[in-house]
Design a protein around this motif. Structure first.
Motif, short mmCIF file in Angstrom:
data_model
loop_
_atom_site.label_atom_id
_atom_site.label_comp_id
_atom_site.label_asym_id
_atom_site.label_seq_id
_atom_site.Cartn_x
_atom_site.Cartn_y
_atom_site.Cartn_z
N GLY A 101 1.53 -9.02 9.23
CA GLY A 101 0.77 -8.89 8.00
C GLY A 101 1.49 -9.52 6.82
N VAL A 102 0.81 -9.55 5.69
CA VAL A 102 1.34 -10.16 4.47
C VAL A 102 1.25 -9.15 3.33
N ALA A 103 2.34 -9.05 2.55
CA ALA A 103 2.37 -8.20 1.36
C ALA A 103 2.52 -9.09 0.14
N ASP A 104 1.72 -8.86 -0.89
CA ASP A 104 1.73 -9.70 -2.08
C ASP A 104 2.46 -9.09 -3.27
N GLY A 105 2.83 -7.84 -3.20
CA GLY A 105 3.54 -7.22 -4.31
C GLY A 105 5.03 -7.16 -4.03
N PRO A 106 5.83 -6.83 -5.04
CA PRO A 106 7.28 -6.75 -4.86
C PRO A 106 7.70 -5.50 -4.08
N LEU A 107 8.74 -5.63 -3.29
CA LEU A 107 9.37 -4.50 -2.61
C LEU A 107 10.60 -4.11 -3.42
N THR A 108 10.61 -2.90 -3.95
CA THR A 108 11.69 -2.46 -4.84
C THR A 108 12.19 -1.09 -4.38
N SER A 109 13.13 -0.58 -5.13
CA SER A 109 13.69 0.75 -4.82
C SER A 109 12.71 1.86 -5.15
N THR A 110 11.70 1.57 -5.95
CA THR A 110 10.77 2.62 -6.38
C THR A 110 9.36 2.43 -5.82
N ALA A 111 9.07 1.27 -5.24
CA ALA A 111 7.71 1.03 -4.76
C ALA A 111 7.72 -0.01 -3.65
N LYS A 112 6.78 0.16 -2.72
CA LYS A 112 6.61 -0.83 -1.66
C LYS A 112 5.17 -1.34 -1.69
N PRO A 113 4.96 -2.62 -1.44
CA PRO A 113 3.61 -3.17 -1.51
C PRO A 113 2.80 -2.84 -0.27
N VAL A 114 1.51 -3.01 -0.37
CA VAL A 114 0.62 -2.84 0.78
C VAL A 114 0.71 -4.09 1.66
N ILE A 115 0.83 -3.89 2.97
CA ILE A 115 0.84 -4.97 3.94
C ILE A 115 -0.56 -5.12 4.51
N GLU A 116 -1.18 -6.28 4.29
CA GLU A 116 -2.50 -6.57 4.84
C GLU A 116 -2.34 -7.13 6.25
N ALA A 117 -2.78 -6.39 7.25
CA ALA A 117 -2.62 -6.81 8.64
C ALA A 117 -3.48 -8.03 8.94
N LEU A 118 -2.86 -9.05 9.56
CA LEU A 118 -3.57 -10.28 9.90
C LEU A 118 -3.79 -10.45 11.39
N ALA A 119 -2.85 -9.98 12.20
CA ALA A 119 -2.92 -10.22 13.63
C ALA A 119 -2.27 -9.06 14.37
N SER A 120 -2.72 -8.85 15.61
CA SER A 120 -2.15 -7.82 16.46
C SER A 120 -1.84 -8.40 17.83
N LEU A 121 -1.02 -7.71 18.58
CA LEU A 121 -0.65 -8.14 19.94
C LEU A 121 -1.46 -7.36 20.96
N ASP A 122 -1.19 -6.06 21.07
CA ASP A 122 -1.98 -5.18 21.94
C ASP A 122 -3.13 -4.63 21.10
N PRO A 123 -4.38 -4.88 21.49
CA PRO A 123 -5.50 -4.42 20.65
C PRO A 123 -5.75 -2.93 20.72
N GLU A 124 -5.20 -2.26 21.74
CA GLU A 124 -5.53 -0.84 21.92
C GLU A 124 -4.31 -0.03 22.35
N PRO A 125 -3.32 0.14 21.47
CA PRO A 125 -2.18 1.00 21.81
C PRO A 125 -2.65 2.41 22.16
N ALA A 126 -1.93 3.05 23.07
CA ALA A 126 -2.38 4.34 23.62
C ALA A 126 -1.70 5.52 22.93
N ARG A 127 -2.39 6.65 23.00
CA ARG A 127 -1.85 7.96 22.64
C ARG A 127 -1.39 8.05 21.19
N GLN A 128 -2.06 7.34 20.30
CA GLN A 128 -1.74 7.49 18.88
C GLN A 128 -2.47 8.69 18.30
#
Length: 438
Positions: free
Chosen positions: A190-217
Motif C-alpha cells: 500500500g501507499v501512505a501520503d501523510g508523514p510518519l512521525t513520533s505523534t502520528a502515522k498516516p493511513v496506508i491505502e492498500a493497492l495489492a494483496s498476495l493471498d486473497p483469503e487469509p484464514a482464521r482472522q
C-alpha cells in the motif's frame, strides 16, 4: 562517486563477547548484511547483524566468552565515507540491556522525507531513529500474534517502507493466517501520503494483496491505519483480484500457493515494482516461477519487468530476491548469480551484464541492497563485509562500462581500507567512542 565502505564491528562488542575473528563461521558465529539506505544529503546507513549461536551452550550461560548472543548494528557514514556513528540494538539474550527498537524478521531501513531513519521488521514493526543515531524517536510495535493464544493488538505500522520522489511511503503490511499458516506473513502492499512521525502515522491505502483469503482472522486483526475501499483491511476486505490470481493462469504447472511478496520498490510516484516469488523448496528451487509486477497507485497491474527466464535467470539460486529502483530516471535493477539486469519504466529489459563474462564475474559475490536518491547502486560484498557504491549513467547503455570501472576501483579502495583498518578475516573493527546502544 565510487565508494567502498566497511561494515564495522564495534570493538566494545568484540571485546565484551571475546569474539574470535579468526574462527570460521561454521563454528557458530557470523556477520550478515541486511540492508543499506542513503539520504538525499549523501549520507549512508547500513544495517547488519553479528551473532554467535553454538549448540550445547545453555541459554543462561553467564560467561560472555562462550555465551550465545546476537545484535542488529546500524552504522552511519558521511557523504565522504567516514564512519560517523555506530549503534547496536535488539540483543538476542533476554537479560541484555533492553532495546527501544522493535525487533522482528526481515528487518529493513529507509530514510523518511524529514531525514528520520525508519527501521522496519515483520510483523509491522517500525522504529523511528534520529538521523544521527543518537536516540529512538518513536516505536510502533504490533506485538506478537500467536495461534491459540489471546491477542492484544499493539500499535503497528509497516513491515517495510520505501520512499517515492515526492515523499509517498510505499509500504508492505503483514497479515495473520496467510496461506492458512498460524503466523503473520507479508501480504499487503500500500501507499501512505501523510508523514510518519513520533505523534502520528498516516493511513496506508492498500493497492495489492498476495493471498486473497487469509484464514482464521478476527476483528482483532483489523488495522485502522490500513484501509481498502474506505474500510480497514482484514477479514474479507483486501484488494481483489490478488496478484496471485492475476498470474495464476500463466503457468498451469506452477502453483502460487505458499508464494511470498518481495520488498516492492517505487519506479515513479505512481508506479511500483512488486516482486512475487513462488514457493521455495529445500531441495532446490531454481526454475520456480517469479513475477516482477508493475502496479500503479490505483492498484492496477499494468505490466511487468520482462526478459528474465525462469531457469537461466533464476533469482532462487543463492536466494537473490532484492530489487532496486531509481524513480528519478525510471530505472529498475535486479542482481542475481547470473547477471545484473536493468529495465526502463515500461518494463523493457535494456541491459544484462552476464556474470559468465570475466569482467562481471565478481558481481556474484555481491548483493544488491538499494539505490541512492541520486541513482547510484548500493551493493554489499557477501564475504568481505563492505558496501560498494556504483554510479549509474543516465543512459543504461553505459551501465556495463560504469560497473567495470566500479569493480576495478573497489579493488584499489579495498586495499587502502585494509591498510587503515587492518581487518581480521575481512572483519573491520571500529574501536572509537562512536558506539552506543539504542
Amino acid at each position: 562517486m565510487i565508494q567502498t565502505l566497511p561494515l564495522a564491528l564495534p570493538g566494545a562488542l568484540v571485546d565484551l563477547h571475546r569474539i574470535d575473528l579468526t574462527a570460521l563461521y561454521s563454528n557458530g558465529w557470523g556477520v550478515q548484511a541486511f540492508d543499506v539506505a542513503a539520504a538525499p544529503n549523501g549520507e549512508v546507513y547500513a544495517l547488519y547483524g553479528v551473532y554467535r549461536h553454538t549448540s550445547g551452550v545453555a541459554a543462561d550461560e553467564q560467561d560472555l566468552a562462550v555465551a550465545n548472543f546476537g545484535y542488529r548494528i546500524i552504522t552511519r557514514y558521511s557523504a565522504g565515507g567516514e564512519v560517523l556513528a555506530i549503534a547496536a540494538c535488539c540483543p538476542a539474550r533476554s537479560h541484555e540491556t533492553a532495546s527501544a527498537v522493535a525487533d522482528g524478521s526481515d528487518m529493513t531501513l529507509s530514510v523518511l522525507p524529514d531525514g528520520t531513519l525508519a527501521v522496519s521488521a515483520r510483523p509491522n514493526n517500525t522504529t523511528l531513529i534520529a538521523p544521527d543515531l543518537s536516540r529512538v524517536v518513536a516505536t510502533y510495535d504490533s506485538k506478537d500474534r500467536r495461534p491459540f493464544k489471546e491477542f492484544t493488538p499493539g500499535d503497528a505500522f509497516a513491515t517495510s517502507i520505501g520512499v517515492t520522489p515526492s515523499g509517498r511511503l510505499l509500504c508492505t503490511v503483514a497479515e495473520y493466517g496467510v496461506w492458512r499458516y498460524g503466523s503473520v506473513i507479508t501480504n499487503i502492499v500500500g501507499v501512505a501520503d501523510g508523514p510518519l512521525t513520533s505523534t502520528a502515522k498516516p493511513v496506508i491505502e492498500a493497492l495489492a494483496s498476495l493471498d486473497p483469503e487469509p484464514a482464521r482472522q478476527s476483528d482483532a486483526d483489523l488495522r485502522a491505519h490500513v484501509v481498502h475501499q474506505g474500510a480497514p483491511v482484514g477479514l474479507t476486505n483486501r484488494p481483489r483480484p490478488a496478484l496471485t490470481e492475476l498470474v495464476a493462469g500463466e503457468d498451469s504447472l506452477s502453483s502460487w500457493h505458499d508464494s511470498r511478496l518481495g520488498r516492492p520498490v517505487p519506479l515513479a510516484d505512481d508506479l511500483f515494482v512488486i516482486p512475487v516469488y513462488a514457493r521455495t523448496f529445500r531441495g532446490g528451487s531454481r526454475g520456480q516461477s517469479f513475477v516482477f509486477a508493475l502496479v500503479n497507485d490505483q492498484g492496477e497491474m499494468t505490466g511487468r519487468l520482462h526478459g528474465l527466464h525462469e531457469w537461466r535467470d533464476s533469482p532462487f539460486t543463492g536466494f537473490c530476491f532484492n530489487l532496486a529502483a531509481d524513480p528519478r530516471r525510471g530505472h529498475a535493477f535486479h542482481l542475481n548469480r547470473y547477471g545484473l539486469y536493468a529495465w526502463n519504466r515500461a518494463g523493457v529489459l535494456r541491459t544484462k551484464l552476464d556474470t559468465e563474462a570475466k569482467a562481471f564475474k565478481p558481481l556474484t559475490h555481491f548483493t544488491l541492497t538499494g539505490c541512492t536518491p541520486a541513482g547510484d547502486l548500493l551493493l554489499t560484498h557477501n564475504k568481505q563485509h563492505t558496501i560498494l557504491r556504483v554510479p549509474v549513467p543516465d543512459t543504461l547503455t553505459g551501465l556495463g562500462a560504469a560497473v567495470e570501472e566500479a569493480l576495478r576501483t573497489y579493488s584499489r579502495q579495498r586495499t587502502v581500507l585494509k591498510k587503515q583498518w587492518e581487518p581480521v578475516n575481512w572483519h573491520w573493527t571500529q574501536t572509537s567512542a562512536l558506539f552506543h546502544r539504542l
